[in-house]
Design an enzyme around this catalytic site. Structure first.
Site, PDB file in Angstrom:
ATOM      1  CB  VAL A  14     -45.069 -68.913  32.421  1.00 24.02           C
ATOM      2  CG1 VAL A  14     -44.325 -69.165  32.221  1.00 24.02           C
ATOM      3  CG2 VAL A  14     -45.216 -67.329  31.326  1.00 24.02           C
ATOM      4  N   GLY A  15     -47.867 -67.387  30.891  1.00 23.30           N
ATOM      5  CA  GLY A  15     -49.552 -66.549  30.589  1.00 23.30           C
ATOM      6  C   GLY A  15     -48.780 -65.274  30.440  1.00 23.30           C
ATOM      7  CB  THR A  36     -51.414 -63.351  26.159  1.00 21.45           C
ATOM      8  OG1 THR A  36     -50.074 -63.573  24.907  1.00 21.45           O
ATOM      9  CG2 THR A  36     -52.175 -62.921  25.027  1.00 21.45           C
ATOM     10  CE  LYS A  77     -46.385 -62.296  21.144  1.00 20.50           C
ATOM     11  NZ  LYS A  77     -46.074 -63.214  22.059  1.00 20.50           N
ATOM     12  CB  SER A  90     -43.883 -67.870  17.080  1.00 18.33           C
ATOM     13  OG  SER A  90     -42.611 -67.235  16.877  1.00 18.33           O
ATOM     14  CG  ASP A 110     -50.473 -63.848  21.931  1.00 16.24           C
ATOM     15  OD1 ASP A 110     -50.858 -64.910  22.302  1.00 16.24           O
ATOM     16  OD2 ASP A 110     -49.159 -63.848  22.938  1.00 16.24           O
ATOM     17  CD  GLU A 116     -47.849 -61.700  25.300  1.00 17.69           C
ATOM     18  OE1 GLU A 116     -48.725 -60.943  24.950  1.00 17.69           O
ATOM     19  OE2 GLU A 116     -47.213 -62.998  24.925  1.00 17.69           O
ATOM     20  N   GLY A 117     -43.236 -60.138  25.082  1.00 17.99           N
ATOM     21  CA  GLY A 117     -42.107 -60.859  24.196  1.00 17.99           C
ATOM     22  C   GLY A 117     -42.685 -61.781  23.947  1.00 17.99           C
TER      23      GLY A 117
END
Ligand SMILES: Nc1ncnc2c1ncn2[C@@H]1O[C@H](COP(=O)(O)OP(=O)(O)OP(=O)(O)O)[C@@H](O)[C@H]1O
Ligand SMILES: [Mg+2]
Length: 251
Positions: free
Chosen positions: A14-15, A17, A38, A42, A55, A116-117
């Protein structure tokens, strides 16, 4: 000691990063020492230096910061799968302690830490049921939710925000990313309905920025333009508020 924000999203891709890198860039431009992290990547890229996080590389590229990618990531997993199974395939079990330790180190060194997840809020990090939401709770960081502006987003965004709220997380705001043709009737109404149903404010609408490519490491116009699309005063207020309370800090 700095303040942290956890950047999650309604889905993968979805954005998160783009928004994390954009926010870091805008904060640095405003003279606020910000870093991005991060913890679980993955689909890491295999290079001569081992597995690296695209990322984390993008944060550095967009913000023009010189550090090593490995400084901004921790668990780099080769398969582009949910972290729990990507880790298993790499012979690893993800645990929270090293992530929290690394966040503490960043908070000692920086005014703001953006974490960031991976994917969305209910993504499992291991088979013990430890979710991204649990990591955000352990960190005690408020959430920013990145969402698509298009049809379907009311459902996805409200579900993500309500889950977070019901499990004791504080959601600071949501951001619509990748608007193709500006904000029309649907996009404006989507934002209004999400605000109405959750009580959480919209903190920015970021348009589609041509040429931008996270995996290719191309930040395009992000650094020069993103600040104007984000409610930086309100996001900045979040740090001030964090600084004056326990929210956004780790105990
Ligand atoms: N505002 C934008 N303008 C142009 N392209 C965008 C924009 N936002 C995202 N993209 C593109 O969409 C793709 C996915 O974005 P991004 O990598 O930020 O998603 P993500 O939520 O971080 O995904 P993941 O869950 O894999 O971490 C990227 O290739 C990026 O280039
Ligand atoms: Mg990402």
């Amino acid at each position: 000691m700095g303040s942290g924000i956890f950047i999650t999203g309604t889905d993968t891709g979805v954005g998160k990063t783009v928004i994390t890198a954009g926010l870091m860039t805008a904060l640095l431009k405003a003279g606020i020492d910000a870093a991005a992290f991060k913890p679980v990547q993955s689909g890491a890229k295999r290079t001569g230096k081992g597995l690296v996080s695209p990322d984390a590389a993008f944060y550095l590229r967009a913000a023009g910061v010189s550090a090593r990618e490995s400084d901004y990531s921790l668990y780099c997993l080769e398969q582009p799968l949910s972290p729990h199974i990507a880790a298993e395939l790499d012979g690893i079990t993800i645990v929270k302690e090293p992530i929290i330790k690394r966040c503490r180190e960043y908070l000692d060194r920086h005014r703001v830490l953006l974490v960031e997840g991976a994917g969305g809020i209910c993504v499992p990090l291991n088979r013990s049921g430890f979710l991204m939401a649990d990591l955000a709770r352990e960190l005690d960081f408020p959430l920013l939710v990145v969402a698509r502006p298009s049809l379907g987003t009311i459902n996805h965004t409200v579900l993500s925000i309500k889950y977070a709220q019901m499990t004791g997380l504080r959601v600071a705001g949501f951001i619509f990313n990748n608007l193709r043709q500006g904000a029309g009737l649907m996009e404006k109404d989507n934002a209004e309905m999400i605000e109405l149903l959750t009580g959480v404010p919209l903190l920015g609408m970021v348009p589609h920025l041509p040429g931008l490519d996270v995996d290719g490491g191309i930040a395009g116009p992000l650094a020069d333009t993103v600040g104007q699309y984000l409610q930086l005063t309100e996001i900045g207020g979040l740090f001030d508020e964090c600084a004056g309370s326990t929210a956004g800090r780790m105990g």
